[in-house]
Design a protein around this motif. Structure first.
Motif, PDB file in Angstrom:
ATOM      1  N   GLU A 295       0.791  -1.030   0.002  1.00 32.84           N
ATOM      2  CA  GLU A 295       0.105   0.069   0.117  1.00 32.84           C
ATOM      3  C   GLU A 295       0.905   1.435  -0.085  1.00 32.84           C
ATOM      4  O   GLU A 295       0.659   2.111  -0.617  1.00 32.84           O
ATOM      5  N   LYS A 296       1.948   1.301   0.953  1.00 33.80           N
ATOM      6  CA  LYS A 296       2.736   2.087   0.900  1.00 33.80           C
ATOM      7  C   LYS A 296       3.682   2.611  -0.495  1.00 33.80           C
ATOM      8  O   LYS A 296       3.802   3.924  -1.164  1.00 33.80           O
ATOM      9  N   ARG A 297       3.890   1.488  -1.418  1.00 36.50           N
ATOM     10  CA  ARG A 297       4.587   1.710  -2.655  1.00 36.50           C
ATOM     11  C   ARG A 297       3.498   2.201  -3.460  1.00 36.50           C
ATOM     12  O   ARG A 297       3.942   2.849  -4.661  1.00 36.50           O
ATOM     13  N   LYS A 298       2.401   1.807  -3.440  1.00 34.92           N
ATOM     14  CA  LYS A 298       1.298   2.336  -4.375  1.00 34.92           C
ATOM     15  C   LYS A 298       1.217   3.790  -4.021  1.00 34.92           C
ATOM     16  O   LYS A 298       0.853   4.617  -5.029  1.00 34.92           O
ATOM     17  N   ALA A 299       1.184   4.266  -3.008  1.00 32.44           N
ATOM     18  CA  ALA A 299       0.850   5.532  -2.663  1.00 32.44           C
ATOM     19  C   ALA A 299       2.043   6.110  -3.253  1.00 32.44           C
ATOM     20  O   ALA A 299       1.981   7.585  -3.707  1.00 32.44           O
ATOM     21  N   ALA A 300       3.118   5.642  -3.040  1.00 32.58           N
ATOM     22  CA  ALA A 300       4.538   6.370  -3.336  1.00 32.58           C
ATOM     23  C   ALA A 300       4.547   6.447  -4.874  1.00 32.58           C
ATOM     24  O   ALA A 300       5.008   7.687  -5.378  1.00 32.58           O
ATOM     25  N   GLU A 301       3.902   5.546  -5.548  1.00 29.72           N
ATOM     26  CA  GLU A 301       3.952   5.587  -7.163  1.00 29.72           C
ATOM     27  C   GLU A 301       3.130   6.691  -7.505  1.00 29.72           C
ATOM     28  O   GLU A 301       3.226   7.384  -8.394  1.00 29.72           O
TER      29      GLU A 301
END
Length: 384
Positions: A359-365
């Motif tokens: 989830e954090k990676r998606k938000a980061a993307e």
């Protein structure tokens, strides 16, 4: 009379004039009549030889001779006096009390040594110091033995002295017996002469004085009567001296018997008591050694039993533990359950972490795309 008391016939002597003149004219002037039996012979026993000496001596006594009366029996009396001094010195120089003191010291020494005296200390103390009580006992015995030997030396000295005194008292007893016999013979002879004087000589002199009426004859009869009276007193003195000699015989035997009893007591002590004491001490030392050996063996046995009990307890516990371990699985169920639970929890946490990471990676993307767009827009503004 016993053989040991047999003796030569005592000799009787007269003091003053030579014997040739001893039978004076006054006594010889009157023909002696047959002598009457007198009481003194009933209480004084004389042998035939002694009676012969007495009868011969009677004829030598001159009651008109003052020296004869004064010195009559003086030699026998002097012997009794000298003998009394000797006997008294023998008794006085003898310290039988010291013998008793020595025996008392010996008894004290023997009682003071208790070979079986109870020793202090525990069982293990006796085990580790088994030699000490024996050494102490031997030291105590050695000390007691030295003291006993000193007393023995003193007793042996007393024994020698008392044995010598017994022999001396035997000689004194024999001398006293001889003196007693000599006094008895003097008394018998004197009593016979006095009997003759009173019954024969004096009546004859008195008859002569009456017949002649002469003063010298009357004076002679009176003087003779006075001499007879003095001689009678002299015989009484001799009789008293004889009684002293008579009493001295049992006194000597009493002293001699006391000495003999003490010698026997000392001899019993030296021959029986001391060796018995020493043998008992040897036995005591042997018993002490055996006692120490027994106590040491008891200590060994107690130690061995204690070790066996402890080893049995250890063996029991070890065997039980081994048996328990041998019955367990390689891994306990509880352990597997716990590790499985931990593993599940670990997986759950890993999955949660991974989910959060995605989830954090998606938000980061999204942020990265926004950043990239914002940067491009900014760049385009610069060109225009």
């Amino acid at each position: 009379m016993s053989d040991e008391l047999k003796m030569e016939v005592p000799t009787l002597t007269l003091g003053g004039e030579p014997e040739a003149e001893a039978a004076g004219a006054g006594a010889a002037a009157v023909a002696p009549a047959p002598l009457k039996e007198i009481d003194i012979e009933d209480k004084i026993e004389l042998t035939p030889e002694e009676k012969k000496v007495v009868d011969e001596f009677v004829q030598k006594i001159d009651l008109t001779n003052s020296t004869h009366i004064l010195q009559y029996g003086a030699d026998a009396q002097q012997k009794i006096a000298d003998f009394s001094d000797t006997a008294l010195e023998s008794v006085r120089t003898k310290d039988l009390g010291s013998v008793g003191d020595s025996l008392a010291s010996l008894v004290t020494e023997l009682k003071g040594f208790n070979a079986l005296e109870e020793k202090k200390g525990g069982l293990m103390g006796l085990f580790h110091k088994a030699a000490d009580p024996i050494a102490q006992l031997k030291a105590k015995y050695d000390k007691a033995e030295v003291n006993v030997e000193k007393v023995v030396d003193i007793l042996e000295g007393h024994q020698v002295t008392l044995t010598r005194d017994i022999a001396v008292l035997d000689e004194l007893f024999k001398a006293n017996t001889t003196n007693f016999k000599q006094l008895s013979m003097y008394i018998v002879a004197g009593k016979k002469k006095l009997e003759e004087a009173y019954n024969v000589t004096l009546p004859a002199m008195q008859a002569k004085a009456k017949e002649t009426g002469a003063t010298e004859d009357a004076q002679a009869a009176n003087d003779f009567a006075q001499m007879c009276n003095r001689f009678e007193k002299k015989l009484h003195d001799l009789d008293l001296t004889r009684t002293v000699s008579l009493q001295m015989a049992p006194q000597i035997r009493l002293v001699q018997n006391n000495n003999t009893l003490m010698v026997e007591k000392i001899q019993t002590t030296l021959i029986n008591t001391i060796p018995l004491w020493k043998s008992q001490m040897v036995l005591a030392l042997g018993l002490a050694n055996s006692e120490e050996a027994v106590k040491a063996q008891q200590a060994v046995s107690e130690t061995t039993n204690e070790l066996l009990r402890k080893n049995a307890e250890v063996l029991k516990q070890t065997t039980i533990n081994v048996a328990k371990e041998s019955e367990r699985g390689v891994v306990d169920i509880e352990t597997l359950k716990e590790t499985n639970q931990k593993l599940i929890e670990t997986i759950d946490e890993v999955m949660t972490i991974q989910k959060d990471g995605r989830e954090k990676r998606k938000a980061a993307e999204v942020e990265l795309m926004k950043i990239e767009t914002d940067l491009k827009d900014k760049l385009l503004e610069v060109r225009a």
